[in-house]
Design an enzyme around this catalytic site. Structure first.
Site, short mmCIF file in Angstrom:
data_model
loop_
_atom_site.label_atom_id
_atom_site.label_comp_id
_atom_site.label_asym_id
_atom_site.label_seq_id
_atom_site.Cartn_x
_atom_site.Cartn_y
_atom_site.Cartn_z
N LYS A 15 1.36 4.30 -2.86
CA LYS A 15 1.14 5.73 -2.59
C LYS A 15 2.39 6.53 -2.96
O LYS A 15 2.30 7.62 -3.51
CB LYS A 15 0.79 5.94 -1.11
CG LYS A 15 -0.57 5.38 -0.71
CD LYS A 15 -1.70 6.19 -1.33
CE LYS A 15 -3.05 5.76 -0.82
NZ LYS A 15 -4.16 6.50 -1.45
N TYR A 59 0.84 -1.21 0.00
CA TYR A 59 0.00 0.00 0.00
C TYR A 59 0.87 1.26 0.00
O TYR A 59 0.69 2.17 -0.82
CB TYR A 59 -0.90 -0.05 1.24
CG TYR A 59 -1.60 1.25 1.59
CD1 TYR A 59 -2.70 1.68 0.88
CD2 TYR A 59 -1.15 2.04 2.66
CE1 TYR A 59 -3.34 2.88 1.22
CE2 TYR A 59 -1.78 3.22 3.00
CZ TYR A 59 -2.88 3.64 2.28
OH TYR A 59 -3.52 4.82 2.61
N1 LIG Z 1 -8.34 6.50 6.97
C1 LIG Z 1 -7.06 6.78 7.15
O1 LIG Z 1 -6.55 6.78 8.29
C2 LIG Z 1 -6.18 7.08 5.97
C3 LIG Z 1 -4.84 7.37 6.22
C4 LIG Z 1 -4.01 7.69 5.15
C5 LIG Z 1 -4.54 7.73 3.87
N2 LIG Z 1 -5.84 7.44 3.64
C6 LIG Z 1 -6.35 7.51 2.26
O2 LIG Z 1 -7.61 8.16 2.23
C7 LIG Z 1 -8.36 7.71 1.09
C8 LIG Z 1 -9.75 7.30 1.54
O3 LIG Z 1 -9.62 6.19 2.42
P1 LIG Z 1 -10.68 5.90 3.56
O4 LIG Z 1 -9.98 6.02 4.85
O5 LIG Z 1 -11.93 6.68 3.34
O6 LIG Z 1 -10.91 4.34 3.32
P2 LIG Z 1 -12.22 3.46 3.07
O7 LIG Z 1 -13.27 3.83 4.05
O8 LIG Z 1 -11.71 2.05 3.07
O9 LIG Z 1 -12.69 3.88 1.62
C9 LIG Z 1 -11.97 3.51 0.50
C10 LIG Z 1 -12.74 3.98 -0.72
O10 LIG Z 1 -12.00 3.62 -1.89
C11 LIG Z 1 -12.87 2.92 -2.77
N3 LIG Z 1 -12.18 1.98 -3.63
C12 LIG Z 1 -11.51 0.86 -3.28
N4 LIG Z 1 -11.07 0.23 -4.39
C13 LIG Z 1 -11.47 0.97 -5.44
C14 LIG Z 1 -11.37 0.85 -6.84
N5 LIG Z 1 -10.75 -0.19 -7.41
N6 LIG Z 1 -11.93 1.80 -7.62
C15 LIG Z 1 -12.58 2.85 -7.09
N7 LIG Z 1 -12.73 3.03 -5.76
C16 LIG Z 1 -12.19 2.10 -4.95
C17 LIG Z 1 -13.86 2.23 -1.84
O11 LIG Z 1 -15.01 1.85 -2.60
P3 LIG Z 1 -15.90 0.54 -2.24
O12 LIG Z 1 -16.90 0.98 -1.22
O13 LIG Z 1 -16.51 0.17 -3.55
O14 LIG Z 1 -14.96 -0.51 -1.72
C18 LIG Z 1 -14.11 3.32 -0.83
O15 LIG Z 1 -15.04 4.26 -1.33
C19 LIG Z 1 -7.55 6.57 0.48
O16 LIG Z 1 -6.80 7.06 -0.61
C20 LIG Z 1 -6.60 6.17 1.61
O17 LIG Z 1 -5.41 5.58 1.13
C21 LIG Z 1 -6.69 7.12 4.67
#
Ligand SMILES: NC(=O)c1ccc[n+]([C@@H]2O[C@H](COP(=O)([O-])OP(=O)(O)OC[C@H]3O[C@@H](n4cnc5c(N)ncnc54)[C@H](OP(=O)(O)O)[C@@H]3O)[C@@H](O)[C@H]2O)c1
Length: 273
Positions: free
Chosen positions: A171, A167
């Protein structure tokens, strides 16, 4: 009338982006989701605003991205102000394991690396390329990758962030792609930036009670590393706070201000927590 496209709109930060952005009735907010029907239902039940449009968009399906750009063009008059590349393959079997540990099953590791690369790197490059003609015609011209502090070399070295290699590497690769886009297109006035959201309580943030063995050890090591790095840190923040901070960074950033191609946190600097 600002226009926004946000990927991964089904849940987590993506859903919060479309909720906050649609509060401006003049805004056109387009969410891309893998499950269009379920996301439309959730938007209707939990947000209920007519300026939100949900299109099918899967990062590993080029045609779906192309079609989403065509459909977006029809409702924005061929323009787009902001592209928020938020969607990502987040949870995977490698989330809390080290690369050497994952090497015990080299085939599974290879699959994991390829899946992360396919969605988070190739998918986002395809996404940017299909929306670029619309961004070029937009007034604001901002393309933002939601990235992760896990991709910061200094942080990884300083607090021994050995986990989540596939992952984090996806990134880091995409952060470099953003710098490449800036190098090519910054002179056209298009801002490309990578912004980490901090540690945020979404489905991408694991509940420790569900983990055991090496996964639990990996999570514990990560959390103790965070505590050492940021003694003020009180735990993961909520999506609404993260999205507000991210948009403060987006609003104050510009090509002229030297922000093109940069990789920063939700505070607009290298403070990841
Ligand atoms: N939460 C944190 O602490 C954190 C920290 C650092 C970075 N981030 C980044 O923040 C962003 C949002 O993450 P989140 O925390 O909201 O995670 P999340 O709740 O797991 O949501 C991930 C989202 O990405 C979508 N997704 C997964 N695979 C995909 C694909 N092949 N095509 C299109 N969409 C896809 C999912 O859709 P489905 O519902 O269809 O699966 C969901 O809407 C990501 O880029 C993540 O790397 C988050």
């Amino acid at each position: 009338m600002p226009s926004y496209v946000v990927t991964g709109a089904s849940r987590g930060l993506g859903f919060e982006f479309i909720r906050q952005l649609s509060a401006d009735p003049a805004a056109i907010v387009i969410g891309l989701a893998r499950d269009k029907a379920a996301t439309e239902k959730k938007v209707a039940a939990e947000i209920g605003r007519s300026n939100i449009h949900i299109f099918h968009g899967d990062l590993v399906d080029y045609e779906s991205l192309k079609k989403a750009a065509e459909d977006t063009s029809k409702i924005t008059g061929g323009r787009l102000d902001y592209l928020i590349a938020n969607g990502a393959l987040v949870g995977s079997m490698s989330a809390y394991r080290s690369l050497s540990d994952l090497g015990d099953d080299h085939k599974a590791l290879e699959d994991d690396l390829l899946a992360a690369y396919k969605a988070n790197v190739i998918g986002n490059i395809n996404l940017i390329n299909v929306f670029l003609p619309l961004i070029r015609k937009g007034d604001v011209k901002k393309v933002v990758l939601i990235t992760s502090g896990h991709a910061d070399l200094e942080l990884v070295r300083d607090i021994k962030l050995y986990m989540a290699g596939p992952y984090a590497m996806s990134k880091a690769a995409m952060n470099l792609a953003i710098a490449k886009y800036h190098s090519e297109l910054g002179s056209e006035g298009i801002l490309f930036m990578s912004i980490s959201p901090g540690a945020v309580q979404t489905s991408g943030y694991t509940d420790p009670t569900g983990l055991s063995g090496k996964d639990k050890a990996g999570l514990d090591a990560m959390v103790s590393g965070f505590a050492k790095y940021a003694p003020h840190w009180k735990g993961a923040i909520m999506p609404d706070e993260s999205v507000k901070l991210i948009f403060e960074v987006i609003n104050k950033s510009s090509v002229e201000g030297g922000d093109g191609g940069s990789f920063v946190s939700h505070y607009g600097n290298k403070q990841w927590l």
